[in-house]
Design an enzyme around this catalytic site. Structure first.
Site, mmCIF file in Angstrom:
data_model
loop_
_atom_site.group_PDB
_atom_site.id
_atom_site.type_symbol
_atom_site.label_atom_id
_atom_site.label_comp_id
_atom_site.label_asym_id
_atom_site.label_seq_id
_atom_site.Cartn_x
_atom_site.Cartn_y
_atom_site.Cartn_z
ATOM 1 N N HIS A 78 2.627 20.672 -9.097
ATOM 2 C CA HIS A 78 1.678 21.737 -8.761
ATOM 3 C C HIS A 78 0.533 21.815 -9.773
ATOM 4 O O HIS A 78 0.690 21.567 -10.960
ATOM 5 C CB HIS A 78 2.393 23.083 -8.650
ATOM 6 C CG HIS A 78 2.915 23.631 -9.941
ATOM 7 N ND1 HIS A 78 2.136 24.373 -10.799
ATOM 8 C CD2 HIS A 78 4.125 23.541 -10.522
ATOM 9 C CE1 HIS A 78 2.849 24.732 -11.844
ATOM 10 N NE2 HIS A 78 4.067 24.223 -11.711
ATOM 11 N N HIS A 124 -4.924 5.551 -9.012
ATOM 12 C CA HIS A 124 -3.679 5.050 -8.445
ATOM 13 C C HIS A 124 -2.505 5.638 -9.235
ATOM 14 O O HIS A 124 -2.358 5.361 -10.421
ATOM 15 C CB HIS A 124 -3.647 3.518 -8.523
ATOM 16 C CG HIS A 124 -2.408 2.905 -7.940
ATOM 17 N ND1 HIS A 124 -2.137 1.573 -8.024
ATOM 18 C CD2 HIS A 124 -1.361 3.442 -7.255
ATOM 19 C CE1 HIS A 124 -0.989 1.298 -7.425
ATOM 20 N NE2 HIS A 124 -0.493 2.430 -6.963
HETATM 21 O O1 JB3 Z 1 3.169 -2.211 -6.697
HETATM 22 C C1 JB3 Z 1 3.088 -2.105 -5.488
HETATM 23 C C2 JB3 Z 1 4.079 -1.306 -4.719
HETATM 24 N N1 JB3 Z 1 2.116 -2.690 -4.777
HETATM 25 C C3 JB3 Z 1 1.075 -3.513 -5.363
HETATM 26 C C4 JB3 Z 1 -0.277 -2.931 -4.997
HETATM 27 C C5 JB3 Z 1 -0.467 -1.526 -5.539
HETATM 28 O O2 JB3 Z 1 -1.321 -3.750 -5.543
HETATM 29 C C6 JB3 Z 1 1.162 -4.948 -4.808
HETATM 30 O O3 JB3 Z 1 2.412 -5.501 -5.160
HETATM 31 C C7 JB3 Z 1 0.034 -5.781 -5.383
HETATM 32 O O4 JB3 Z 1 0.195 -5.942 -6.769
HETATM 33 C C8 JB3 Z 1 -1.293 -5.099 -5.086
HETATM 34 O O5 JB3 Z 1 -1.455 -5.131 -3.670
HETATM 35 P P1 JB3 Z 1 -2.689 -5.863 -2.984
HETATM 36 O O6 JB3 Z 1 -3.954 -5.375 -3.557
HETATM 37 O O7 JB3 Z 1 -2.508 -5.731 -1.534
HETATM 38 O O8 JB3 Z 1 -2.561 -7.366 -3.484
HETATM 39 P P2 JB3 Z 1 -2.390 -8.705 -2.676
HETATM 40 O O9 JB3 Z 1 -1.087 -8.740 -1.980
HETATM 41 O O10 JB3 Z 1 -2.713 -9.777 -3.647
HETATM 42 O O11 JB3 Z 1 -3.516 -8.690 -1.547
HETATM 43 C C9 JB3 Z 1 -4.857 -8.427 -1.808
HETATM 44 C C10 JB3 Z 1 -5.623 -8.791 -0.539
HETATM 45 O O12 JB3 Z 1 -6.909 -8.174 -0.592
HETATM 46 C C11 JB3 Z 1 -5.836 -10.294 -0.413
HETATM 47 O O13 JB3 Z 1 -5.525 -10.708 0.912
HETATM 48 C C12 JB3 Z 1 -7.321 -10.469 -0.747
HETATM 49 O O14 JB3 Z 1 -7.912 -11.569 -0.093
HETATM 50 C C13 JB3 Z 1 -7.894 -9.157 -0.259
HETATM 51 N N2 JB3 Z 1 -9.144 -8.755 -0.926
HETATM 52 C C14 JB3 Z 1 -9.476 -8.880 -2.235
HETATM 53 N N3 JB3 Z 1 -10.706 -8.388 -2.466
HETATM 54 C C15 JB3 Z 1 -10.177 -8.165 -0.306
HETATM 55 C C16 JB3 Z 1 -11.168 -7.932 -1.270
HETATM 56 N N4 JB3 Z 1 -10.328 -7.830 1.002
HETATM 57 C C17 JB3 Z 1 -11.494 -7.238 1.362
HETATM 58 N N5 JB3 Z 1 -11.676 -6.854 2.632
HETATM 59 N N6 JB3 Z 1 -12.475 -6.982 0.451
HETATM 60 C C18 JB3 Z 1 -12.382 -7.312 -0.857
HETATM 61 O O15 JB3 Z 1 -13.317 -7.067 -1.634
#
Ligand code: JB3
Length: 219
Positions: free
Chosen positions: A140, A149
């Site tokens: 609260h 985050h």
């Molecule tokens: O800890 C937890 C529970 N989750 C983590 C989360 C908070 O952060 C997770 O385990 C990862 O460490 C991270 O998740 P995230 O950001 O989804 O990471 P990753 O699985 O690497 O996927 C990132 C995706 O975003 C990739 O497919 C990239 O190509 C894409 N991406 C990166 N930059 C982007 C950009 N997509 C768009 N549309 N625009 C961008 O600028």
């Protein structure tokens, strides 16, 4: 409501899951920076292109967006993506998994995501584009700035203030009334009992600025 999710990785999985479970919007497309993913699907949602498609997505009748990339330290990319999509005229969707608890006396900004079993208690204010990740607790009267985050299982006791773009790591605990500065990083599992200056990294129990550990083994 029809929405687009920006990013198609691990975090997007749980965001899409929460949107589907809430029933408050339909995710019709994902935009991802990785060209090799274009034309594929994530949990039944097509990955249709990159962020240069935002205007076309809006023109196709999509009204809302959610930033689907997470962060483990630097929240800047999430902020920039949020600003880009907002500037295109899309509205940031507030996502609440049905198992999450958010008090009617709390305020949540657009684009924020409250994932499974997370809690935001009465009197708390959560800004825009904030992640309150799985099982995290915002007690609260906390004040959480935009693009913050609060990672999985982190717990903020009452009246904690977290500055814009800060990251509170998984399982961290923050004592009542503590102030965490803008873009500061609290390491996973840290126990924060003193204020954290902006853009400082703190780790450990009790949490200390990372420089203190330099050159020493921390096991
Ligand atoms: O800890 C937890 C529970 N989750 C983590 C989360 C908070 O952060 C997770 O385990 C990862 O460490 C991270 O998740 P995230 O950001 O989804 O990471 P990753 O699985 O690497 O996927 C990132 C995706 O975003 C990739 O497919 C990239 O190509 C894409 N991406 C990166 N930059 C982007 C950009 N997509 C768009 N549309 N625009 C961008 O600028």
């Amino acid at each position: 409501m029809r929405c687009v999710v920006l990013g198609g990785g691990g975090h997007a999985r749980v965001v899409i899951d929460a949107i589907q479970a809430s029933g408050e919007a339909t995710t019709v497309a994902i935009l991802d920076a990785d060209r090799s993913r274009w034309g594929t699907e994530l949990q039944g949602v097509p990955i249709t292109g990159g962020d240069d498609q935002l205007a076309a997505v809006l023109a196709s009748g999509v009204t809302h967006f959610v930033v689907g990339i997470g962060s483990v330290r630097d929240t800047g990319p999430r902020r920039r993506l949020f600003e880009r999509a907002s500037a295109c005229g899309l509205t940031a969707l507030l996502v609440r998994h049905p198992s999450a608890v958010s008090s009617p006396w709390a305020r949540m900004g657009g684009g924020s995501v409250l994932l499974a079993n997370a809690v935001v208690n009465a009197g708390a204010t959560v800004g825009e584009n904030v992640i309150v990740n799985t099982g995290a607790i915002v007690e609260h009267d906390c004040l959480i700035g935009d693009h913050v985050h609060i990672a999985t299982g982190a717990r903020l006791a009452s009246g904690v203030r977290v500055g814009m773009g800060a990251h509170v790591g998984a399982g961290a605990v923050v004592r009542q009334q503590i102030v965490i500065g803008e873009e500061a990083v609290v390491g996973a599992g840290a126990v924060v009992v003193r204020d954290v200056a902006p853009r400082t990294v703190v780790v450990g129990v009790p949490a200390r600025p990372l420089e203190i550990w330099a050159g020493r083994s921390i096991g």
